[in-house]
Design an enzyme around this catalytic site. Structure first.
Site, PDB file in Angstrom:
ATOM      1  N   TYR A  59      25.167  55.612  80.924  1.00  0.00           N
ATOM      2  CA  TYR A  59      25.006  56.401  82.135  1.00  0.00           C
ATOM      3  C   TYR A  59      25.861  55.839  83.265  1.00  0.00           C
ATOM      4  O   TYR A  59      25.496  54.863  83.934  1.00  0.00           O
ATOM      5  CB  TYR A  59      23.541  56.434  82.568  1.00  0.00           C
ATOM      6  CG  TYR A  59      22.579  56.958  81.525  1.00  0.00           C
ATOM      7  CD1 TYR A  59      22.979  57.857  80.537  1.00  0.00           C
ATOM      8  CD2 TYR A  59      21.245  56.540  81.516  1.00  0.00           C
ATOM      9  CE1 TYR A  59      22.085  58.334  79.582  1.00  0.00           C
ATOM     10  CE2 TYR A  59      20.342  57.028  80.565  1.00  0.00           C
ATOM     11  CZ  TYR A  59      20.774  57.906  79.599  1.00  0.00           C
ATOM     12  OH  TYR A  59      19.886  58.377  78.653  1.00  0.00           O
ATOM     13  N   HIS A 143      21.001  54.114  70.837  1.00  0.00           N
ATOM     14  CA  HIS A 143      21.374  55.319  71.569  1.00  0.00           C
ATOM     15  C   HIS A 143      22.286  56.211  70.719  1.00  0.00           C
ATOM     16  O   HIS A 143      23.429  55.871  70.452  1.00  0.00           O
ATOM     17  CB  HIS A 143      22.098  54.925  72.855  1.00  0.00           C
ATOM     18  CG  HIS A 143      22.101  55.991  73.905  1.00  0.00           C
ATOM     19  ND1 HIS A 143      22.680  55.817  75.139  1.00  0.00           N
ATOM     20  CD2 HIS A 143      21.577  57.250  73.911  1.00  0.00           C
ATOM     21  CE1 HIS A 143      22.516  56.913  75.859  1.00  0.00           C
ATOM     22  NE2 HIS A 143      21.862  57.797  75.124  1.00  0.00           N
TER      23      HIS A 143
END
Length: 332
Positions: A59, A143
């Site tokens: 992010y 992830h």
């Protein structure tokens, strides 16, 4: 303020508030925000009772972790649950670009390198701890391993299990929008939790069979993200320009969302409130994570959560064929 109601994360000893703060927005997802606004959003969430915060190196190429860590530094570490993710190492970009090419408005001086090996997982976690400014995270997710290979998910879980045994993290799992493409996620005995993004929502229930029921059968908790389906379910009446899966929503999908919205109106609630409440019906779900960019978004989401929805809505939606009756029955 008293924390929101919480649920146990399996047998890990952790409890997650039913609404968690999803910090992808703090990485300048789609548009830039200031450090001050990022801190204000986190502080407002804390003041409204949120005690679970989720981030990732992905992010904003580390920006989300840095901002979240600075904001949470004002609060006792033992009073909140913090999760981050592994699998994408951040390394200098050999061909730097003005902006990141993966949806975040940040300089492209770094790039992401897939690595789910034991060394890569440990390095990723160590670097996250530095950016966050903490000595531990509570949950570490692999992830999107399905985006690399069929083997990556299990490889990452094996590496994370070693860190859990060492006490580096308390719970481990996988974050994915394709749980059916992560072999062994619910049957290997390694995962404590799975974060399922966008696949178990009021609009679509595919993950009921591929994640929620396997999770319940194998003692794995589920955290649901993406409950608004990229924005389609985030307003009381979806507009013609609504977004779904990060693109323009197809007309048929908008029509279905409007049928859901109309039913919500009839029962005195709203589409966003029902979108938050729906995943929490299932006993495998430990909480939902909502992206919250501003103080106003924090307030709007928590007001929707606290408003709740009447049980009659679920019966109506089942009768119309808009919600899988098995999804509702699981929570009764």
């Amino acid at each position: 303020m008293t924390p929101l109601p919480s649920r146990a994360l399996g047998g890990t000893g952790l409890r997650l508030t039913e609404v968690g703060f999803g910090a992808s927005t703090l990485g300048n997802l789609h548009r830039a925000m200031s450090d001050e606004d990022a801190t204000a959003a986190v502080e407002q969430a804390w003041g409204r009772g949120v005690r679970y915060f989720d981030t990732a190196p992905h992010y904003g190429l580390g920006l989300s972790e840095r901002r979240l860590g600075r904001a949470l530094a004002a609060h006792p570490r033992e009073q909140y649950v913090l999760s981050t993710k592994v699998g994408r190492l951040l390394e200098p970009n050999p061909t730097p670009t003005e902006l990141d090419d993966d949806g975040f408005v940040v300089p492209g001086d770094l790039h992401r390198v897939w690595d789910f090996s034991a060394d890569g997982v440990r390095r990723s976690l160590d670097e996250s701890l530095t950016r966050l400014g903490v000595d531990h995270v509570d949950i570490a997710y692999a992830h999107d391993p399905d985006q690399l290979s069929d083997r990556a998910g299990l490889e990452a879980l094996e590496a994370l299990a070693g860190l859990r045994e060492q006490g580096v993290v308390r719970a481990i799992g996988v974050g994915t929008n394709a749980p059916d493409r992560v072999p062994g996620l619910f049957t290997s005995g390694l995962a404590d939790v799975a974060m399922v993004a966008g696949r178990y929502t009021l609009l679509e229930h595919a993950a009921l069979a591929t994640a929620l029921e396997p999770a319940r059968a194998n003692g794995v908790a589920v955290v649901v993200a993406g409950v608004f389906n990229s924005g389609l379910l985030s307003s009381p009446w979806p507009g013609d320009d609504a977004r779904y899966e990060y693109a323009a929503a197809p007309p048929a999908t908008i029509r279905r969302a409007r049928l859901l919205a109309d039913a919500c109106r009839r029962h005195g609630t709203t589409l966003p409130a029902a979108a938050i409440a729906f995943p929490l019906l299932h006993p495998a779900v430990a909480g939902v994570v909502l992206g919250m960019r501003t103080v106003d978004q924090v307030d709007a989401n928590l007001d929707r959560y606290r408003a709740g929805v009447p049980d009659e809505l679920w019966d109506d939606l089942c009768d119309q064929g808009l919600v899988d009756p098995a999804a509702v029955a699981a929570g009764r």
